[in-house]
Design a protein around this motif. Structure first.
Motif, mmCIF file in Angstrom:
data_model
loop_
_atom_site.group_PDB
_atom_site.id
_atom_site.type_symbol
_atom_site.label_atom_id
_atom_site.label_comp_id
_atom_site.label_asym_id
_atom_site.label_seq_id
_atom_site.Cartn_x
_atom_site.Cartn_y
_atom_site.Cartn_z
ATOM 1 N N MET A 72 -5.359 4.366 -11.467
ATOM 2 C CA MET A 72 -4.249 5.092 -10.847
ATOM 3 C C MET A 72 -3.201 4.129 -10.311
ATOM 4 S SD MET A 72 -4.401 7.592 -7.471
ATOM 5 C CE MET A 72 -5.013 9.017 -8.374
ATOM 6 N N ARG A 73 -1.939 4.491 -10.505
ATOM 7 C CA ARG A 73 -0.835 3.776 -9.866
ATOM 8 C C ARG A 73 -0.447 4.514 -8.585
ATOM 9 N NH1 ARG A 73 4.044 3.623 -12.152
ATOM 10 N NH2 ARG A 73 3.644 5.444 -13.449
ATOM 11 N N LEU A 74 -0.342 3.756 -7.496
ATOM 12 C CA LEU A 74 0.130 4.310 -6.230
ATOM 13 C C LEU A 74 1.582 3.905 -6.064
ATOM 14 C CD1 LEU A 74 -3.048 4.101 -6.001
ATOM 15 C CD2 LEU A 74 -2.714 4.032 -3.535
ATOM 16 N N THR A 75 2.483 4.843 -6.268
ATOM 17 C CA THR A 75 3.911 4.516 -6.359
ATOM 18 C C THR A 75 4.627 4.511 -5.013
ATOM 19 O OG1 THR A 75 4.456 6.843 -6.802
ATOM 20 C CG2 THR A 75 4.048 5.413 -8.710
ATOM 21 N N GLN A 76 3.944 4.949 -3.953
ATOM 22 C CA GLN A 76 4.527 4.913 -2.616
ATOM 23 C C GLN A 76 3.576 4.205 -1.658
ATOM 24 O OE1 GLN A 76 7.716 6.498 -1.180
ATOM 25 N NE2 GLN A 76 8.032 5.757 -3.265
ATOM 26 N N HIS A 77 3.061 3.061 -2.120
ATOM 27 C CA HIS A 77 2.147 2.289 -1.281
ATOM 28 C C HIS A 77 2.904 1.117 -0.659
ATOM 29 C CE1 HIS A 77 -1.611 0.831 0.300
ATOM 30 N NE2 HIS A 77 -1.316 -0.374 -0.143
ATOM 31 N N TYR A 78 2.859 1.034 0.655
ATOM 32 C CA TYR A 78 3.571 0.004 1.403
ATOM 33 C C TYR A 78 2.631 -1.139 1.790
ATOM 34 C CZ TYR A 78 7.268 3.507 2.150
ATOM 35 O OH TYR A 78 8.266 4.446 1.982
ATOM 36 N N ALA A 79 3.177 -2.334 1.801
ATOM 37 C CA ALA A 79 2.446 -3.478 2.346
ATOM 38 C C ALA A 79 2.325 -3.331 3.856
ATOM 39 C CB ALA A 79 3.169 -4.772 1.993
ATOM 40 N N GLY A 80 1.402 -4.099 4.434
ATOM 41 C CA GLY A 80 1.223 -4.054 5.876
ATOM 42 C C GLY A 80 2.395 -4.614 6.646
ATOM 43 N N SER A 81 3.126 -5.533 6.020
ATOM 44 C CA SER A 81 4.292 -6.145 6.651
ATOM 45 C C SER A 81 5.198 -6.674 5.554
ATOM 46 C CB SER A 81 3.875 -7.274 7.602
ATOM 47 O OG SER A 81 4.997 -7.866 8.229
ATOM 48 N N THR A 82 6.267 -7.317 5.963
ATOM 49 C CA THR A 82 7.206 -7.867 4.997
ATOM 50 C C THR A 82 7.077 -9.381 4.857
ATOM 51 O OG1 THR A 82 9.546 -7.797 4.335
ATOM 52 C CG2 THR A 82 9.070 -8.128 6.692
ATOM 53 N N VAL A 83 6.089 -9.979 5.535
ATOM 54 C CA VAL A 83 5.729 -11.390 5.359
ATOM 55 C C VAL A 83 4.202 -11.514 5.411
ATOM 56 C CG1 VAL A 83 7.877 -12.430 6.221
ATOM 57 C CG2 VAL A 83 6.051 -11.831 7.828
ATOM 58 N N CYS A 84 3.726 -12.742 5.150
ATOM 59 C CA CYS A 84 2.327 -12.977 4.800
ATOM 60 C C CYS A 84 1.295 -12.636 5.871
ATOM 61 C CB CYS A 84 2.150 -14.441 4.395
ATOM 62 S SG CYS A 84 3.133 -14.921 2.950
ATOM 63 N N ALA A 85 1.290 -13.364 6.976
ATOM 64 C CA ALA A 85 0.186 -13.262 7.938
ATOM 65 C C ALA A 85 0.021 -11.855 8.520
ATOM 66 C CB ALA A 85 0.345 -14.292 9.043
ATOM 67 N N PRO A 86 1.090 -11.217 9.032
ATOM 68 C CA PRO A 86 0.879 -9.877 9.598
ATOM 69 C C PRO A 86 0.452 -8.855 8.554
ATOM 70 C CG PRO A 86 3.218 -10.422 9.518
ATOM 71 C CD PRO A 86 2.475 -11.682 9.220
ATOM 72 N N SER A 87 0.902 -9.024 7.316
ATOM 73 C CA SER A 87 0.467 -8.113 6.260
ATOM 74 C C SER A 87 -1.034 -8.228 6.044
ATOM 75 C CB SER A 87 1.213 -8.431 4.959
ATOM 76 O OG SER A 87 0.909 -7.485 3.958
ATOM 77 N N ARG A 88 -1.551 -9.451 6.065
ATOM 78 C CA ARG A 88 -2.986 -9.671 5.898
ATOM 79 C C ARG A 88 -3.783 -9.156 7.090
ATOM 80 N NH1 ARG A 88 -0.453 -12.651 2.525
ATOM 81 N NH2 ARG A 88 -1.462 -13.741 0.797
ATOM 82 N N CYS A 89 -3.233 -9.307 8.282
ATOM 83 C CA CYS A 89 -3.920 -8.821 9.477
ATOM 84 C C CYS A 89 -4.014 -7.296 9.452
ATOM 85 C CB CYS A 89 -3.196 -9.298 10.729
ATOM 86 S SG CYS A 89 -4.062 -8.925 12.275
ATOM 87 N N ALA A 90 -2.932 -6.627 9.071
ATOM 88 C CA ALA A 90 -2.948 -5.164 8.982
ATOM 89 C C ALA A 90 -3.961 -4.702 7.943
ATOM 90 C CB ALA A 90 -1.556 -4.651 8.635
ATOM 91 N N LEU A 91 -3.997 -5.391 6.811
ATOM 92 C CA LEU A 91 -4.960 -5.067 5.769
ATOM 93 C C LEU A 91 -6.390 -5.232 6.266
ATOM 94 C CD1 LEU A 91 -5.823 -4.598 2.772
ATOM 95 C CD2 LEU A 91 -5.531 -7.069 2.429
ATOM 96 N N MET A 92 -6.671 -6.359 6.889
ATOM 97 C CA MET A 92 -8.030 -6.674 7.301
ATOM 98 C C MET A 92 -8.542 -5.769 8.423
ATOM 99 S SD MET A 92 -9.737 -9.189 5.775
ATOM 100 C CE MET A 92 -9.277 -8.497 4.195
ATOM 101 N N THR A 93 -7.663 -5.338 9.337
ATOM 102 C CA THR A 93 -8.120 -4.641 10.541
ATOM 103 C C THR A 93 -7.824 -3.148 10.565
ATOM 104 O OG1 THR A 93 -6.042 -5.107 11.727
ATOM 105 C CG2 THR A 93 -7.821 -6.752 11.913
#
Length: 479
Positions: A72-93
């Protein structure tokens, strides 16, 4: 029994035991299937339009296209942030950037020793030290083997945020996201040890092979394999033989030189194409190993990106249409800076060729993987389980809003509720400034600011934005 639970096989063991008690003779065919494996691949700075299955025209990504065809393609899926570290933190937690611990890129700094390499003595980022559990910690507790291969960026070596202290049995790659700017280096991290590597070796190759070794080593038990690849983050680098065909195709850029992290690249346009197609090839090799091991049908594969496309090192997202039909790039809180090309594949569970426009985000994966694996979902998270969306079972989950904050370039905030999105710029200096308001269904490119036309809605969403975040000593807007 709900389909989502049945497919995640949470009660399979209990069912098997019940059958065994009813039948004294042991039947091998009735042996319960183990919980599903998870392979989670996180690209670095890959834009919404950088895959051919999401519209890329300059090159093809056949392995990822095949993954999308099988899933499946998720066409309205947002990253956790717009830069690296906070995006990874949002994903992990499972927490958005108004509540997670790491809300921006912040380096760990120590004074370099005399004559020492400044990178090695100041390596790593501000660590996660709080109690919020990571995906790895939750799945490890549920009996999963856990491994991370690629770029970490959530705590310097030996800190409380070191990946080996946040639930991962195995780690190989770059602890530090600044070090990860170098695709050719003389060392990487293996668990807690800095190990020498061939400086002529392309590090994505080394990292991929370690991930494959992990899959082979844990083929007989449930595993969580996290691959936060460095591709295609700047610098624009790939082995010369892989770039050469693209230099011929994009010969008009031979006069262009890109520079990033003390690396100069001739024709970075060709290098970018080589890097993304290398990423595609790496995914193909991972899938091939799962097929070889007979694990395909019992493995959920997720592919996504940590933020929108970058403009660094000579890369040209306009030429590649890397943000697709959306406005903005990395570091923007417009759709182009946040939407990520996302694919989920789980044969026999996710219907092939599916497409979902449910508005989801990086912090949804923790509760999703908990439901899929039968692990206990942590309390007080912001994410919702995407299992109903992925399996097409029941109504999609309910959520009030999606929220992001960004702590560079004057500070920015954004919030989406339903069809509406509100964006604030330069919030450090103008916390009460008039936000921008967009109606996404009719204006996905965010080109028509409706704030002046809908003052009551602006006021309502502004109040919601203010209440969405909690104060942070390390990441504060100064108000």
């Amino acid at each position: 029994m709900p389909l989502a639970i049945a497919t995640s096989m949470v009660f399979a063991v209990l069912l098997g035991l019940a059958c065994a008690e009813a039948d004294e003779a042991f039947d091998p065919a009735a042996t319960p299937v183990r919980p599903p494996n998870v392979v989670f691949i996180l690209a670095d700075d890959l834009g919404y339009g950088d895959l051919s299955c999401f519209g890329q025209q300059r090159f093809q990504t056949p392995h990822l296209d095949r993954l999308a065809e099988r899933g499946m393609r998720l066409t309205q899926h947002y990253a956790g942030s717009t830069v690296c570290a906070p995006s990874r933190c949002a994903l992990m937690t499972g927490l958005h950037t108004g509540r997670c611990e790491i809300r921006g890129n912040r380096e760990h700094r120590r004074a370099p020793q005399q004559g020492g390499d400044p990178l090695r003595t100041s390596e790593g980022q501000s660590p996660m030290v709080g109690p919020a559990p990571t995906i790895a910690e939750v799945l490890h507790k549920a009996g999963y083997a856990t491994g991370a291969f690629g770029k970490w960026g959530l705590g310097y070596p030996g800190s409380a945020g070191d990946p080996t202290r946040r639930g991962f049995d195995r780690f190989f790659g770059y602890n530090c996201q600044v070090h990860a700017h170098r695709y050719f280096t003389d060392y990487l991290w293996s668990d807690t040890q800095r190990v020498a590597v061939d400086p002529a070796a392309y590090t994505p190759d080394l990292i991929r092979e370690q991930a494959i070794a992990f899959l082979r080593a844990h083929r007989a038990e449930p595993f969580f394999c996290f691959l936060p690849t460095t591709l295609p983050h700047a610098a624009m680098e790939a082995p010369a033989e892989r770039v050469r065909p693209w230099r011929d195709r994009f010969a008009q850029f031979e006069g262009r030189v890109g520079e990033y992290a003390h690396t100069k690249t001739t024709n970075p346009i060709a290098a970018f194409a080589a890097m993304v197609t290398q990423l595609d090839s790496d995914v193909g090799q991972i899938v091939a190993v799962l097929e070889e091991l007979g694990l395909t049908d019992n493995t959920l594969i997720v592919f996504t990106s940590d933020n929108g496309p970058h403009k660094e090192g000579g890369q040209d997202p306009v030429f590649f249409d890397s943000n697709g039909p959306y406005r903005g790039h990395k570091r923007d809180l417009y759709e182009g800076g946040l939407l990520a090309p996302t694919i989920a594949c789980w044969p026999g569970h996710i219907t092939p060729g599916g497409v979902s426009d449910f508005a989801s985000a990086g912090w949804d994966w923790l509760p999703t993987l908990c439901e899929v694996t039968g692990a206990e979902t942590p309390a007080e998270i912001d994410g919702v389980s995407l299992v109903p969306v992925l399996l097409g079972q029941g109504d999609p989950p309910q959520r009030d809003y999606l929220y992001w904050e960004f702590h560079e370039q004057g500070g920015r905030q954004a919030l989406r509720r339903g069809a509406w999105k509100i964006v604030r710029q330069n919030v450090r200096k103008e916390p009460a400034g008039v936000p921008e308001l967009y109606h996404l269904p009719t204006d996905p490119a965010e080109s028509h600011n409706l704030a002046a036309d809908r003052p009551e809605l602006v006021r309502e969403l502004s109040e919601l934005m203010d209440s969405a975040r909690t104060p942070s000593e390390r990441f504060d807007f100064g108000r």
